[in-house]
Scaffold this active site. Structure first.
Site, PDB file in Angstrom:
ATOM      1  N   CYS A  50      33.062  46.398  27.669  1.00 34.07           N
ATOM      2  CA  CYS A  50      33.389  46.104  29.067  1.00 34.07           C
ATOM      3  C   CYS A  50      32.606  46.966  30.042  1.00 34.07           C
ATOM      4  CB  CYS A  50      34.884  46.293  29.307  1.00 34.07           C
ATOM      5  SG  CYS A  50      35.916  45.221  28.278  1.00 34.07           S
ATOM      6  N   HIS A  80      35.265  45.540  36.975  1.00 32.73           N
ATOM      7  CA  HIS A  80      35.207  44.740  35.759  1.00 32.73           C
ATOM      8  C   HIS A  80      36.433  43.835  35.723  1.00 32.73           C
ATOM      9  CE1 HIS A  80      35.442  43.402  31.694  1.00 32.73           C
ATOM     10  NE2 HIS A  80      36.436  44.223  31.385  1.00 32.73           N
ATOM     11  N   ASN A  92      38.050  37.205  31.161  1.00 32.35           N
ATOM     12  CA  ASN A  92      37.334  38.459  30.939  1.00 32.35           C
ATOM     13  C   ASN A  92      36.077  38.160  30.127  1.00 32.35           C
ATOM     14  OD1 ASN A  92      36.380  40.939  30.082  1.00 32.35           O
ATOM     15  ND2 ASN A  92      38.377  41.750  29.507  1.00 32.35           N
TER      16      ASN A  92
END
Length: 335
Positions: A114, A262, A292
């Site tokens: 991430c 993020h 995501n």
């Protein structure tokens, strides 16, 4: 000493839209349950006959190169961030060099999940600042959908992730008041297994062991996430690393024109927004539409925000990420 500047942005997402209702047909879940916990309404999944991690990255890169106003042969270096490479090895960086038909420039693969795009941006920034390179292509691209457990057992993870790619051209900037002002990177490996894909790996669970055991209850080859633990750590580290970047540059929270977090969970982004007392115009979220996308989430969101005119010349833009590793980081940019 030069500064580095983002001169071109692009993204690509597959055409295949998967809604929460679509997932409710194959696992015990529903739209309300997913939106309440994550804010996600839909995500994109690849058509496996068309899109790969590399091919999506190439498509995003072509847009970024065109917008940067450079020829592809002006690219000096490639940095590719992903947790879902086409092959165990080699990594996708060299595949991009081949598929774009570039000169024999160096290609580096970043495995920081991430936080991958922020790490890649930081590396590019250092190369540019030292004068080693002039134009660097960085890509964040992920194909999650081929490795998720689409049963009720895996719903806590599988409803969250989507596929996509984002890219940026980082170029030399002689005006040191513009561009990337600073980047800040951290890790805390003691919590590595709290958000991880354990197998296959060269440790205890190699692919041949999985095939040999043929254990239907073996979950080691699906992603594992301790959701509440990750959430609690994320909101702390997000806050810390944003403040670290602001303080280094003698900036206040009120100086932030755009925060691109993020896209891990809309609830995390909302928590940070409320803590810093930022308005909706100061934070950009698109997890609702894409889920995501790990290393791709920041460049996709950054590109969309720029395309929509939400980022203008002279703006202070903050990028921040937290994820598996644990790793986290931030970048402070004067647009």
């Amino acid at each position: 000493m030069y500064h580095s500047k983002i001169t071109g942005l692009g993204y690509y997402v597959p055409d295949n839209v998967v809604t929460n209702d679509d997932l409710s047909k194959i696992m015990d879940t529903n739209d309300e349950w997913i939106q309440e916990r994550t804010g996600i309404k839909q995500r994109r999944h690849v058509n496996t006959s068309e899109d790969t991690t590399t091919s999506m990255g190439v498509k995003a890169a072509k847009v970024a190169i065109e917008r940067a106003g450079i020829d592809k042969n002006d690219i000096d270096f490639i940095i590719f961030a992903t947790l879902s490479p086409d092959y165990y090895f080699p990594g996708p960086g060299v595949l991009v060099q081949r598929d774009l038909g570039l000169k024999t420039v160096g290609a580096l693969d970043v495995r920081n999940q991430c936080s991958g795009f922020v790490y890649a941006l930081s590396i590019a920034d250092q190369y540019i600042k030292t004068g080693m390179y002039k134009n660097i292509l960085i890509i964040g691209s992920e194909v999650h959908s081929r490795g998720l457990d689409f049963t009720t057992r895996g719903r806590g993870v599988s409803v969250i992730f989507g596929d996509g790619a984002g890219a940026a051209i980082i170029s030399r900037e002689e005006d040191t008041t513009k561009g990337i002002l600073s980047t800040h990177l951290h890790s805390e490996g003691q919590y590595a297994e709290e958000l991880a894909l354990i197998a296959p790996g060269m440790g205890k669970r190699w692919v041949l062991d999985i095939l040999k055991d043929n254990d239907p209850d073996d979950e080691s080859y699906y992603p594992h996430m301790n959701g509440q633990f990750v959430f609690k750590n994320a909101v702390v580290r997000f806050s810390e690393v944003i403040m670290e970047g602001l303080q280094v540059n003698n900036l206040e929270v009120s100086d932030i024109d755009m925060l691109i977090p993020h896209q891990a969970n809309l609830r995390i982004s909302q928590f940070i927004q409320q803590k810093f007392k930022l308005t909706d115009d100061q934070v950009y979220n698109n997890i609702m539409e894409y889920g995501n996308t790990t290393a791709a989430s920041i460049p996709i969101a950054l590109t969309e925000a720029w395309e929509q005119g939400k980022i203008k010349e002279g703006d202070t833009v903050v990028l921040a990420a937290f994820g598996s590793g644990f790793t986290w980081g931030s970048a402070i940019i004067k647009w």
